[in-house]
Scaffold this motif. Structure first.
Motif, PDB file in Angstrom:
ATOM      1  N   THR A  29     109.219  56.593 -20.170  1.00 24.71           N
ATOM      2  CA  THR A  29     109.920  55.701 -21.110  1.00 24.71           C
ATOM      3  C   THR A  29     109.696  56.102 -22.568  1.00 24.71           C
ATOM      4  OG1 THR A  29     108.034  54.162 -20.956  1.00 24.71           O
ATOM      5  CG2 THR A  29     109.933  53.705 -19.558  1.00 24.71           C
ATOM      6  N   SER A  30     108.994  57.207 -22.794  1.00 28.35           N
ATOM      7  CA  SER A  30     108.715  57.642 -24.177  1.00 28.35           C
ATOM      8  C   SER A  30     109.972  58.002 -24.979  1.00 28.35           C
ATOM      9  CB  SER A  30     107.723  58.804 -24.180  1.00 28.35           C
ATOM     10  OG  SER A  30     108.182  59.868 -23.375  1.00 28.35           O
ATOM     11  N   PRO A  31     111.090  58.464 -24.363  1.00 25.24           N
ATOM     12  CA  PRO A  31     112.283  58.744 -25.182  1.00 25.24           C
ATOM     13  C   PRO A  31     112.815  57.529 -25.938  1.00 25.24           C
ATOM     14  CG  PRO A  31     112.483  59.821 -23.051  1.00 25.24           C
ATOM     15  CD  PRO A  31     111.282  58.923 -22.973  1.00 25.24           C
ATOM     16  N   LEU A  32     112.380  56.346 -25.540  1.00 26.78           N
ATOM     17  CA  LEU A  32     112.824  55.141 -26.240  1.00 26.78           C
ATOM     18  C   LEU A  32     112.378  55.118 -27.702  1.00 26.78           C
ATOM     19  CD1 LEU A  32     112.129  52.480 -23.470  1.00 26.78           C
ATOM     20  CD2 LEU A  32     114.331  52.783 -24.612  1.00 26.78           C
ATOM     21  N   THR A 116     100.868  49.724 -24.690  1.00 28.99           N
ATOM     22  CA  THR A 116     101.964  50.368 -23.957  1.00 28.99           C
ATOM     23  C   THR A 116     103.047  49.388 -23.501  1.00 28.99           C
ATOM     24  OG1 THR A 116     100.499  52.148 -23.230  1.00 28.99           O
ATOM     25  CG2 THR A 116     102.540  51.839 -21.992  1.00 28.99           C
ATOM     26  N   PRO A 117     102.700  48.277 -22.807  1.00 28.72           N
ATOM     27  CA  PRO A 117     103.772  47.339 -22.431  1.00 28.72           C
ATOM     28  C   PRO A 117     104.545  46.779 -23.623  1.00 28.72           C
ATOM     29  CG  PRO A 117     101.784  46.903 -21.156  1.00 28.72           C
ATOM     30  CD  PRO A 117     101.403  47.877 -22.217  1.00 28.72           C
ATOM     31  N   PRO A 118     103.870  46.353 -24.714  1.00 31.19           N
ATOM     32  CA  PRO A 118     104.642  45.829 -25.851  1.00 31.19           C
ATOM     33  C   PRO A 118     105.593  46.843 -26.473  1.00 31.19           C
ATOM     34  CG  PRO A 118     102.360  45.123 -26.023  1.00 31.19           C
ATOM     35  CD  PRO A 118     102.420  46.114 -24.901  1.00 31.19           C
ATOM     36  N   ILE A 119     105.128  48.092 -26.670  1.00 27.94           N
ATOM     37  CA  ILE A 119     105.997  49.069 -27.348  1.00 27.94           C
ATOM     38  C   ILE A 119     107.164  49.465 -26.450  1.00 27.94           C
ATOM     39  CG2 ILE A 119     104.692  51.130 -26.620  1.00 27.94           C
ATOM     40  CD1 ILE A 119     105.312  52.363 -29.325  1.00 27.94           C
ATOM     41  N   SER A 120     106.920  49.597 -25.141  1.00 28.70           N
ATOM     42  CA  SER A 120     107.994  49.999 -24.225  1.00 28.70           C
ATOM     43  C   SER A 120     109.045  48.902 -24.081  1.00 28.70           C
ATOM     44  CB  SER A 120     107.410  50.343 -22.853  1.00 28.70           C
ATOM     45  OG  SER A 120     106.496  51.407 -22.938  1.00 28.70           O
ATOM     46  N   PRO A 274     117.772  56.272 -32.021  1.00 27.78           N
ATOM     47  CA  PRO A 274     118.533  57.425 -31.517  1.00 27.78           C
ATOM     48  C   PRO A 274     118.778  57.343 -30.012  1.00 27.78           C
ATOM     49  CG  PRO A 274     116.800  58.148 -33.001  1.00 27.78           C
ATOM     50  CD  PRO A 274     116.580  56.683 -32.776  1.00 27.78           C
ATOM     51  N   PHE A 275     117.862  56.713 -29.278  1.00 26.97           N
ATOM     52  CA  PHE A 275     118.021  56.600 -27.831  1.00 26.97           C
ATOM     53  C   PHE A 275     119.304  55.849 -27.486  1.00 26.97           C
ATOM     54  CE2 PHE A 275     117.490  54.060 -23.953  1.00 26.97           C
ATOM     55  CZ  PHE A 275     117.279  55.072 -23.029  1.00 26.97           C
ATOM     56  N   TYR A 276     119.552  54.735 -28.177  1.00 28.42           N
ATOM     57  CA  TYR A 276     120.767  53.960 -27.914  1.00 28.42           C
ATOM     58  C   TYR A 276     121.983  54.556 -28.632  1.00 28.42           C
ATOM     59  CZ  TYR A 276     118.117  50.314 -25.534  1.00 28.42           C
ATOM     60  OH  TYR A 276     117.347  49.628 -24.640  1.00 28.42           O
ATOM     61  N   ALA A 277     121.707  55.305 -29.711  1.00 25.95           N
ATOM     62  CA  ALA A 277     122.822  55.876 -30.472  1.00 25.95           C
ATOM     63  C   ALA A 277     123.589  56.917 -29.662  1.00 25.95           C
ATOM     64  CB  ALA A 277     122.304  56.505 -31.763  1.00 25.95           C
ATOM     65  N   ILE A 278     122.932  57.617 -28.737  1.00 27.30           N
ATOM     66  CA  ILE A 278     123.624  58.668 -27.967  1.00 27.30           C
ATOM     67  C   ILE A 278     124.417  58.087 -26.793  1.00 27.30           C
ATOM     68  CG2 ILE A 278     121.887  60.391 -28.595  1.00 27.30           C
ATOM     69  CD1 ILE A 278     120.766  60.174 -25.762  1.00 27.30           C
ATOM     70  N   MET A 279     124.356  56.772 -26.608  1.00 26.41           N
ATOM     71  CA  MET A 279     125.115  56.142 -25.518  1.00 26.41           C
ATOM     72  C   MET A 279     126.528  55.783 -25.979  1.00 26.41           C
ATOM     73  SD  MET A 279     122.494  53.386 -23.823  1.00 26.41           S
ATOM     74  CE  MET A 279     120.877  53.865 -23.206  1.00 26.41           C
ATOM     75  N   PRO A 280     127.515  55.919 -25.113  1.00 26.17           N
ATOM     76  CA  PRO A 280     128.836  55.355 -25.416  1.00 26.17           C
ATOM     77  C   PRO A 280     128.688  53.844 -25.605  1.00 26.17           C
ATOM     78  CG  PRO A 280     128.937  56.821 -23.515  1.00 26.17           C
ATOM     79  CD  PRO A 280     127.486  56.623 -23.827  1.00 26.17           C
ATOM     80  N   THR A 292     115.221  48.217 -19.786  1.00 31.11           N
ATOM     81  CA  THR A 292     114.289  47.092 -19.628  1.00 31.11           C
ATOM     82  C   THR A 292     113.600  47.145 -18.268  1.00 31.11           C
ATOM     83  OG1 THR A 292     115.678  45.713 -21.073  1.00 31.11           O
ATOM     84  CG2 THR A 292     114.060  44.579 -19.679  1.00 31.11           C
ATOM     85  N   ALA A 293     114.385  47.437 -17.228  1.00 32.14           N
ATOM     86  CA  ALA A 293     113.805  47.556 -15.876  1.00 32.14           C
ATOM     87  C   ALA A 293     112.776  48.684 -15.832  1.00 32.14           C
ATOM     88  CB  ALA A 293     114.904  47.801 -14.851  1.00 32.14           C
ATOM     89  N   ALA A 294     113.094  49.820 -16.470  1.00 29.47           N
ATOM     90  CA  ALA A 294     112.174  50.965 -16.478  1.00 29.47           C
ATOM     91  C   ALA A 294     110.885  50.638 -17.217  1.00 29.47           C
ATOM     92  CB  ALA A 294     112.858  52.177 -17.106  1.00 29.47           C
ATOM     93  N   THR A 295     110.989  49.916 -18.340  1.00 25.89           N
ATOM     94  CA  THR A 295     109.778  49.582 -19.107  1.00 25.89           C
ATOM     95  C   THR A 295     108.922  48.552 -18.368  1.00 25.89           C
ATOM     96  OG1 THR A 295     111.026  47.914 -20.375  1.00 25.89           O
ATOM     97  CG2 THR A 295     110.817  50.114 -21.335  1.00 25.89           C
ATOM     98  N   ILE A 296     109.556  47.654 -17.628  1.00 25.32           N
ATOM     99  CA  ILE A 296     108.789  46.693 -16.824  1.00 25.32           C
ATOM    100  C   ILE A 296     108.017  47.441 -15.734  1.00 25.32           C
ATOM    101  CG2 ILE A 296     109.010  44.835 -15.123  1.00 25.32           C
ATOM    102  CD1 ILE A 296     111.296  43.714 -16.848  1.00 25.32           C
ATOM    103  N   ILE A 297     108.675  48.423 -15.110  1.00 27.63           N
ATOM    104  CA  ILE A 297     108.002  49.227 -14.075  1.00 27.63           C
ATOM    105  C   ILE A 297     106.862  50.030 -14.692  1.00 27.63           C
ATOM    106  CG2 ILE A 297     108.309  51.213 -12.535  1.00 27.63           C
ATOM    107  CD1 ILE A 297     111.159  50.124 -11.996  1.00 27.63           C
ATOM    108  N   ALA A 298     107.090  50.597 -15.893  1.00 28.42           N
ATOM    109  CA  ALA A 298     106.033  51.346 -16.582  1.00 28.42           C
ATOM    110  C   ALA A 298     104.848  50.443 -16.894  1.00 28.42           C
ATOM    111  CB  ALA A 298     106.583  51.957 -17.873  1.00 28.42           C
ATOM    112  N   SER A 299     105.147  49.219 -17.339  1.00 34.28           N
ATOM    113  CA  SER A 299     104.086  48.261 -17.655  1.00 34.28           C
ATOM    114  C   SER A 299     103.333  47.859 -16.395  1.00 34.28           C
ATOM    115  CB  SER A 299     104.680  47.021 -18.328  1.00 34.28           C
ATOM    116  OG  SER A 299     105.363  47.373 -19.512  1.00 34.28           O
ATOM    117  N   GLN A 300     104.076  47.673 -15.291  1.00 28.59           N
ATOM    118  CA  GLN A 300     103.449  47.304 -14.019  1.00 28.59           C
ATOM    119  C   GLN A 300     102.469  48.383 -13.571  1.00 28.59           C
ATOM    120  OE1 GLN A 300     103.474  44.581 -11.876  1.00 28.59           O
ATOM    121  NE2 GLN A 300     101.878  45.833 -10.948  1.00 28.59           N
TER     122      GLN A 300
END
Length: 650
Positions: A29-32, A116-120, A274-280, A292-300
């Motif tokens: 989740t670091s690209p966020l 880690t959980p707060p920043i992600s 920039p992470f969201y900027a590259i999305m359509p 959000t799902a990925a960061t929750i899994i990372a936090s878990q």
């Protein structure tokens, strides 16, 4: 021997999915937030972007791939990883001071994990600002964190099945978005040349500080090693090829987008990063949900890792005994209530203090680089113990010492921007572990042991003394004496003098925590036939010592083998085959005032007994049934005061 499948040699689809769901959450989740931290608040500079991407790529290659995925994963303790597992592999060497890097590394990993959980989660939820720039995301982030920590007590067996597939979607999304932007500007691929990273550090005045932001891309490498036991090194290595490819594609895609907007400020973007900027634009709502799902899994994964770390510290006598629960039947899944709520309090405090992920980036990474340095220190001794080529050891350890000291220097600038918070937490954890370790050493140095042979006949005579009322049919004592021929003098005093305790059978139970993580076996010694029995349990450092259940199983085996008769010795009960009663006696110590201790030892022991007030009692720590346990307190006289010269007068 161990009953745990310690090493998973085969690469399987299930193993790869588990790796994706558990191992790579933090680093994945670091690209966020990494590119946001590299660019900062200044206008976008193509040289900084290229240099930053080059540094990220080579950090992932040197630090994550070579050091952790290829090299450090070899240092597995019967299939288990992590800094405490690495310590158990080297602690029997002649260098006793290796406990120091183990304590510092474990504390730093726990401390930096609080951020880690707060920043992600914050970085993911801030995508909502695309729709409303003034949206206050703090309550949403805190709500998600509270829900996440609340469900820990019920276990994550059910939702855990979805971790792997969700992370597959996440990584495919990273790669797809990056590839789309890369197709707009293939020249960004030149950033993979290490020359750009070198130029960034050599020419740019803020290059060393940017290196602190680059380090965020590899902060999950230590957690990767800690979670080794969940799926095996081969599955991790195979899945890392996919993960790294997707991460690099996304970083390059963000770089291409940023260079296309050179001279602009990130704050001028409609997207919050920039992470969201590259999305359509049409995909952003879906991107937010997946992120959000990925960061929750990372936090878990991080929360579970923290529980495991504290559990290992307890077994290695580096942490006070606290309640450990097992919410599901999944091996290795545990729940530590005290740690859970402390982590939640820390995470909420971080969110309230920093409020936005961009602010958290300034504090993130300072403690974890200390952990990596400590791992490198222990790895050095492990490689020597395994007799690797000395030139290879010198080269590899020197290289990583230089890399990690450079990251440490870069991250020191974060101290005044919030890094002091994680260092303060790490310092508290280091203090607790150090006090616990030193107090145990002081106590063990002064424990008064006596020979069992000198008291065996007394116990037999007491057992057959008809003038005394029976205290229990079976009397069980927990002993810390590792030598079966010895016993603590306090136990003998408890049986013979502190209200003589007559019993038909005396049992002495010793628990030895061994380096093998999932080992469970026992040895029975018949000190006196039908009168005195000693049981030695050898339990792995990841196994909870449920002595009540284990002891019952041993007794059942002894009865089945006709080695002991547990039928009540009372005539009326014996003829009806009623099982005799078992009573456990646990001796709890308190520091006596009658001690003439050196100043340092006095401070350590006073802190030890203060901390001990908040820990579990010995009975609960050993999983003993409170209805059959007698607690006896006795003063710990470690060093007797000088003899008093009292004069009698008439």
């Amino acid at each position: 021997m161990s009953n745990h499948p310690t090493t998973i040699n085969k690469v399987t689809l299930a193993g790869v999915l588990v790796s994706l769901g558990i191992i790579f959450g933090d680093i994945g989740t670091s690209p966020l937030y990494v590119m946001t931290a590299i660019v900062g608040k200044d206008p976008i500079n193509a040289d900084i972007v290229k240099g930053g991407i080059s540094a990220v790529f080579w950090t992932l290659t040197l630090q994550t791939t070579i050091k952790y995925v290829i090299l450090t994963l070899r240092a597995d303790n019967n299939g288990e990883g992590g800094i405490f597992s690495l310590f158990t592999l080297v602690r029997r060497s002649k260098f006793k001071w290796l406990i120091v890097p183990a304590i510092i590394g474990g504390s730093a990993l726990l401390a930096d994990g609080i951020i880690t959980p707060p920043i992600s989660v914050s970085a993911a939820i801030e995508g909502l600002k695309f729709f409303n720039e003034t949206l206050n995301t703090v309550p949403i982030v805190i709500g998600i964190l509270c829900a996440l920590f609340f469900i820990q007590q019920f276990g994550t067996g059910f939702i855990g099945k979805f971790f792997g597939p969700v992370m597959v979607v996440w990584f495919l999304m990273l790669g797809t978005l990056g590839t789309y932007q890369l197709s707009q500007d293939w020249s960004i691929l030149s950033a993979l040349n290490p020359y750009y990273a070198y130029e960034l550090l050599r020419m740019h005045p803020t290059g060393i500080f940017i290196l602190g932001s680059v380090f965020l891309c590899t902060t999950g490498a230590e957690a990767l090693y800690s979670d080794l036991g969940h799926c095996g090194k081969q599955n991790i290595r195979v899945s890392w090829v996919f993960v790294k490819s997707m991460l690099v594609l996304n970083y390059i895609g963000q770089g291409a987008y940023l260079i296309a907007h050179e001279g602009q400020l990130l704050s001028s973007f409609k997207a919050p990063s920039p992470f969201y900027a590259i999305m359509p634009e049409s995909f952003i709502p879906y991107g937010i949900v997946i992120a959000t799902a990925a960061t929750i899994i990372a936090s878990q994964a991080l929360i579970s890792g923290s529980f495991t770390l504290i559990n290992e510290a307890m077994r290695l006598t580096l942490w006070p005994k606290v309640s450990v629960k097992y919410p599901t039947e999944l091996r290795g899944q545990l729940y530590i209530p005290s740690m859970n709520w402390l982590l939640l309090a820390g995470c909420i405090g971080i969110v309230l203090y920093f409020r936005e992920s961009s602010n958290m980036e300034h504090a993130y990474g300072l403690a974890i680089v200390l952990c990596m340095l400590m791992t490198t220190t222990l790895l050095n001794f492990y490689l020597h113990l395994k007799r690797y080529n000395k030139l290879f050891i010198f080269s590899i350890i020197t290289m990583y010492a230089i890399i990690e000291l450079s990251f440490l220097a870069a991250n020191l600038s974060k101290f005044t921007h919030g890094g002091w918070i994680t260092l303060l937490i790490a310092s508290v954890l280091i203090t607790v572990m150090t006090v616990w370790h030193l107090a145990k050493k002081i106590r063990n140095r002064y424990v008064d042991m006596v020979k069992f042979e000198d008291h065996k006949q007394m116990l037999i005579d007491l057992s057959n003394d008809d003038s005394l009322q029976k205290y229990a049919t079976h009397l069980v004592y927990m002993t810390g004496a590792s030598n079966p021929g010895e016993i603590e003098s306090k136990i003998i005093y408890s049986i013979l003098q502190k209200r003589p305790k007559k019993a038909d059978v005396y049992w002495f139970v010793h628990v030895d925590v061994v380096n093998e993580p999932y080992r469970m076996d026992y040895k029975v010694t018949h000190i006196a036939e039908n009168d005195i029995i000693r049981i030695d349990f050898r339990i792995g450092f990841r196994i909870a010592p449920r002595i009540n259940l284990m002891f019952r199983k041993v007794v059942e085996d002894l009865v089945k083998n006709k080695e002991v008769d547990i039928t009540s010795r009372y005539e009326s009960l014996n003829k009806n085959n009623v099982i005799g009663d078992f009573k456990f006696v646990v001796l709890e110590k308190f520091l006596s005032y009658e001690n003439d201790l050196p100043f340092f030892e006095k401070i350590i022991l006073n802190l030890y007994f203060f901390i001990k007030r908040f820990s579990l009692s010995e009975a609960k720590a050993f999983g003993l049934d409170s209805s059959s346990v007698k607690i006896e307190k006795f003063p710990m006289v470690i060093k007797k005061p000088k003899e008093l010269h009292l004069k009698r007068i008439i």
